[in-house]
Design an enzyme around this catalytic site. Structure first.
Site, mmCIF file in Angstrom:
data_model
loop_
_atom_site.group_PDB
_atom_site.id
_atom_site.type_symbol
_atom_site.label_atom_id
_atom_site.label_comp_id
_atom_site.label_asym_id
_atom_site.label_seq_id
_atom_site.Cartn_x
_atom_site.Cartn_y
_atom_site.Cartn_z
ATOM 1 N N GLU A 48 2.522 7.063 9.849
ATOM 2 C CA GLU A 48 2.749 6.228 10.989
ATOM 3 C C GLU A 48 1.698 6.366 11.670
ATOM 4 O O GLU A 48 1.273 7.312 12.410
ATOM 5 C CB GLU A 48 3.884 6.968 11.513
ATOM 6 C CG GLU A 48 4.718 6.070 12.675
ATOM 7 C CD GLU A 48 5.113 4.707 12.367
ATOM 8 O OE1 GLU A 48 5.602 4.481 11.219
ATOM 9 O OE2 GLU A 48 4.916 3.854 13.178
ATOM 10 N N SER A 49 1.026 5.192 12.084
ATOM 11 C CA SER A 49 -0.428 4.985 12.587
ATOM 12 C C SER A 49 -0.410 5.683 13.882
ATOM 13 O O SER A 49 -1.339 6.392 14.498
ATOM 14 C CB SER A 49 -1.095 3.828 12.613
ATOM 15 O OG SER A 49 -0.233 2.896 13.028
ATOM 16 N N CYS A 80 -3.093 1.958 4.296
ATOM 17 C CA CYS A 80 -1.917 1.432 5.191
ATOM 18 C C CYS A 80 -2.226 1.887 6.555
ATOM 19 O O CYS A 80 -3.006 1.496 7.276
ATOM 20 C CB CYS A 80 -0.518 1.906 4.355
ATOM 21 S SG CYS A 80 0.816 1.058 5.262
ATOM 22 N N ARG A 136 6.141 -1.344 4.694
ATOM 23 C CA ARG A 136 5.770 -1.625 6.103
ATOM 24 C C ARG A 136 4.391 -1.828 6.487
ATOM 25 O O ARG A 136 3.944 -0.996 7.371
ATOM 26 C CB ARG A 136 6.373 -0.532 6.926
ATOM 27 C CG ARG A 136 7.233 -1.238 8.183
ATOM 28 C CD ARG A 136 8.429 -0.453 8.819
ATOM 29 N NE ARG A 136 7.983 1.172 8.745
ATOM 30 C CZ ARG A 136 7.544 1.842 9.715
ATOM 31 N NH1 ARG A 136 7.083 1.077 10.709
ATOM 32 N NH2 ARG A 136 7.501 2.881 9.721
ATOM 33 N N HIS A 172 -0.611 1.017 -1.063
ATOM 34 C CA HIS A 172 -0.627 2.662 -1.433
ATOM 35 C C HIS A 172 -0.986 2.723 -2.888
ATOM 36 O O HIS A 172 0.124 2.784 -3.728
ATOM 37 C CB HIS A 172 0.837 3.159 -1.181
ATOM 38 C CG HIS A 172 1.093 3.068 0.312
ATOM 39 N ND1 HIS A 172 0.934 4.258 1.285
ATOM 40 C CD2 HIS A 172 1.832 2.160 0.888
ATOM 41 C CE1 HIS A 172 1.489 3.908 2.218
ATOM 42 N NE2 HIS A 172 2.013 2.758 2.281
ATOM 43 N N GLU A 174 -1.787 5.558 -4.251
ATOM 44 C CA GLU A 174 -1.013 6.838 -4.421
ATOM 45 C C GLU A 174 0.182 6.637 -4.838
ATOM 46 O O GLU A 174 0.832 7.809 -5.448
ATOM 47 C CB GLU A 174 -1.538 7.834 -3.370
ATOM 48 C CG GLU A 174 -0.543 7.464 -2.210
ATOM 49 C CD GLU A 174 -0.866 6.246 -1.178
ATOM 50 O OE1 GLU A 174 -1.548 5.528 -1.787
ATOM 51 O OE2 GLU A 174 0.001 6.320 -0.191
HETATM 52 N N1 GLN Z 1 4.015 0.746 9.500
HETATM 53 C C1 GLN Z 1 3.043 1.738 9.547
HETATM 54 C C2 GLN Z 1 2.490 1.851 10.793
HETATM 55 O O1 GLN Z 1 2.265 0.791 11.491
HETATM 56 C C3 GLN Z 1 2.139 1.803 8.410
HETATM 57 C C4 GLN Z 1 3.046 2.365 6.968
HETATM 58 C C5 GLN Z 1 2.595 2.764 5.956
HETATM 59 O O2 GLN Z 1 1.561 3.576 6.151
HETATM 60 N N2 GLN Z 1 3.302 2.834 4.978
HETATM 61 O O3 GLN Z 1 1.615 2.841 11.122
#
Ligand code: GLN
Length: 211
Positions: A48-49, A80, A136, A172, A174
């Site tokens: 989650e950024s 991501c 996401r 991803h 990984e």
């Molecule tokens: N939706 C997340 C974000 O905005 C990123 C999701 C992910 O790293 N799989 O931070």
């Protein structure tokens, strides 16, 4: 052997570790600035950024990563949320590290339920199609002149690199069985892989029903 670090504050740390170790690489989990010493590269994982960005700011580790990248040539790869951390601009939000000349739109495919898998040929990275897992995910909506697009599909950019030591993927690697992107990153870090390094490892996620 020189090691590759994984930012280990939140998110997909063990999955990246498995892939790097499958290649025979030495891995270091990075939680403090002192963990950066001697690393050739650092992976900023998915997660989650907003959470990762906040922790990078609160701990001061973000500024240390920026400095190690600029002064010691620390190679960076954001997957991501990690790509979001690297972006110069995030649509509607304040950027985090701002090191990579791209604009990203977060959650551009919809909610968690709109996560999906696909595959694509990324010629710079591997001769065979690579499985891609989007969770996401953001989209890279524009790139600066010094950024090279590695994968563009359906009107958005999914993987880029620049000439200053940054790689970013909105998917991803990984979470698939392919080691292609981890190999590619090791190569960008100037690390020679052991001759017997495999091309794939056991998948982390069970295959989706019917597919
Ligand atoms: N939706 C997340 C974000 O905005 C990123 C999701 C992910 O790293 N799989 O931070």
């Amino acid at each position: 052997m020189a090691s590759i670090g994984i930012l280990a504050l939140q998110g997909g740390v063990v999955e990246h570790r498995r892939h790097l170790e499958a290649l025979g690489l030495s891995v270091c989990e990075v939680r403090y600035a002192t963990d950066l010493a001697g690393l050739r590269g650092l992976i900023l994982p998915g997660g989650e950024s907003t959470c990762l960005g906040r922790l990078l700011r609160l701990t001061g580790l973000g500024a240390e990563i920026v400095q190690a990248h600029r002064d010691q040539g620390l190679q960076l790869w954001g997957t991501c949320a990690g790509a979001i951390l690297l972006a110069r601009e995030i649509v509607g939000e304040t950027p985090h590290l701002g090191l990579l000349d791209i604009v990203v739109a977060r959650n551009a495919f919809g909610s968690q339920l709109d996560s999906f898998r696909t595959q694509a040929l990324v010629p710079a990275v591997a001769a065979e199609p690579i499985p891609l897992v989007f969770i996401r995910a953001p989209q890279i909506v524009s790139v600066g002149p010094a950024v090279t697009v590695l994968l563009r599909q359906d009107g958005y950019v999914a993987a880029v690199e620049d000439a200053h030591g940054i790689l970013a993927t909105v998917f991803h690697p990984e979470l698939s069985d392919s080691l292609a992107f981890h190999r590619y990153f090791a190569q960008r870090c100037g690390i020679d892989l052991p001759a017997q390094a495999p091309a794939s490892c056991a998948p982390f996620l069970a295959p989706a029903a019917g597919g």
